[in-house]
Write a protein that holds these residues in place. Structure first.
Motif, PDB file in Angstrom:
ATOM      1  N   UNK A  36       0.862  -1.178   0.000  1.00 22.64           N
ATOM      2  CA  UNK A  36       0.000   0.000   0.000  1.00 22.64           C
ATOM      3  C   UNK A  36       0.899   1.228   0.000  1.00 22.64           C
ATOM      4  N   UNK A  37       0.649   2.134  -0.928  1.00 23.48           N
ATOM      5  CA  UNK A  37       1.339   3.423  -0.981  1.00 23.48           C
ATOM      6  C   UNK A  37       0.325   4.457  -0.520  1.00 23.48           C
ATOM      7  N   UNK A  38       0.672   5.222   0.526  1.00 18.93           N
ATOM      8  CA  UNK A  38      -0.327   6.137   1.089  1.00 18.93           C
ATOM      9  C   UNK A  38       0.269   7.462   1.542  1.00 18.93           C
ATOM     10  N   UNK A  95       3.889   0.603   2.591  1.00 16.33           N
ATOM     11  CA  UNK A  95       3.743  -0.493   3.536  1.00 16.33           C
ATOM     12  C   UNK A  95       3.749  -1.794   2.752  1.00 16.33           C
ATOM     13  N   UNK A  96       4.579  -2.732   3.175  1.00 14.44           N
ATOM     14  CA  UNK A  96       4.698  -4.034   2.519  1.00 14.44           C
ATOM     15  C   UNK A  96       4.488  -5.112   3.566  1.00 14.44           C
ATOM     16  N   UNK A  97       3.701  -6.122   3.237  1.00 12.69           N
ATOM     17  CA  UNK A  97       3.459  -7.215   4.172  1.00 12.69           C
ATOM     18  C   UNK A  97       2.891  -8.420   3.461  1.00 12.69           C
ATOM     19  N   UNK A  98       2.358  -9.335   4.255  1.00 10.92           N
ATOM     20  CA  UNK A  98       1.738 -10.540   3.724  1.00 10.92           C
ATOM     21  C   UNK A  98       0.233 -10.465   3.912  1.00 10.92           C
ATOM     22  N   UNK A  99      -0.527 -10.879   2.902  1.00 13.19           N
ATOM     23  CA  UNK A  99      -1.984 -10.886   2.977  1.00 13.19           C
ATOM     24  C   UNK A  99      -2.414 -11.766   4.149  1.00 13.19           C
ATOM     25  N   UNK A 100      -3.308 -11.238   4.979  1.00 14.98           N
ATOM     26  CA  UNK A 100      -3.840 -12.009   6.099  1.00 14.98           C
ATOM     27  C   UNK A 100      -2.968 -12.036   7.338  1.00 14.98           C
TER      28      UNK A 100
END
Length: 102
Positions: free
Chosen positions: A26-28, A72-77
């Motif tokens: 997500x880029x915010x 923000x970078x992460x894993x789904x769930x």
């Protein structure tokens, strides 16, 4: 029109492989308003390695002023396994603001 691009890599130094995971990004703006977001393909992350899991590509045409945004970078769930990165951006051409000096 400017485009933000970045390669996403995830390190897995946990106890075992992470199988069937999907990256999200997500880029915010600083206020939390989303500029762009996306997900990678489902893949396995071998234990003890750094794995390239995709690329972020997002238009920055909505930016009218220089500002700090967040990636923000992460894993789904999995809300715990995520990182945020500060990114400074500015439009390709800024218009100077006239000010009265007294």
């Amino acid at each position: 029109d400017q485009t933000f691009t970045a390669q996403i890599q995830i390190a897995n130094y946990g106890e075992g492989n992470l199988n069937g995971v999907k990256a999200r990004w997500v880029l915010k703006h600083q206020n939390g308003e989303v500029i762009a977001q996306g997900e990678g393909e489902t893949m396995d992350l071998p234990q003890g390695s750094l794995t390239t899991i995709g690329e972020v590509s997002a238009s920055l045409a909505s930016l009218k002023n220089a500002e700090q945004i967040k990636l923000e970078v992460g894993l789904v769930g999995d809300p715990i396994l995520s990182n945020e990165y500060d990114v400074w951006c500015s439009p390709p051409k800024l218009t100077p603001q006239a000010r009265r000096i007294s």
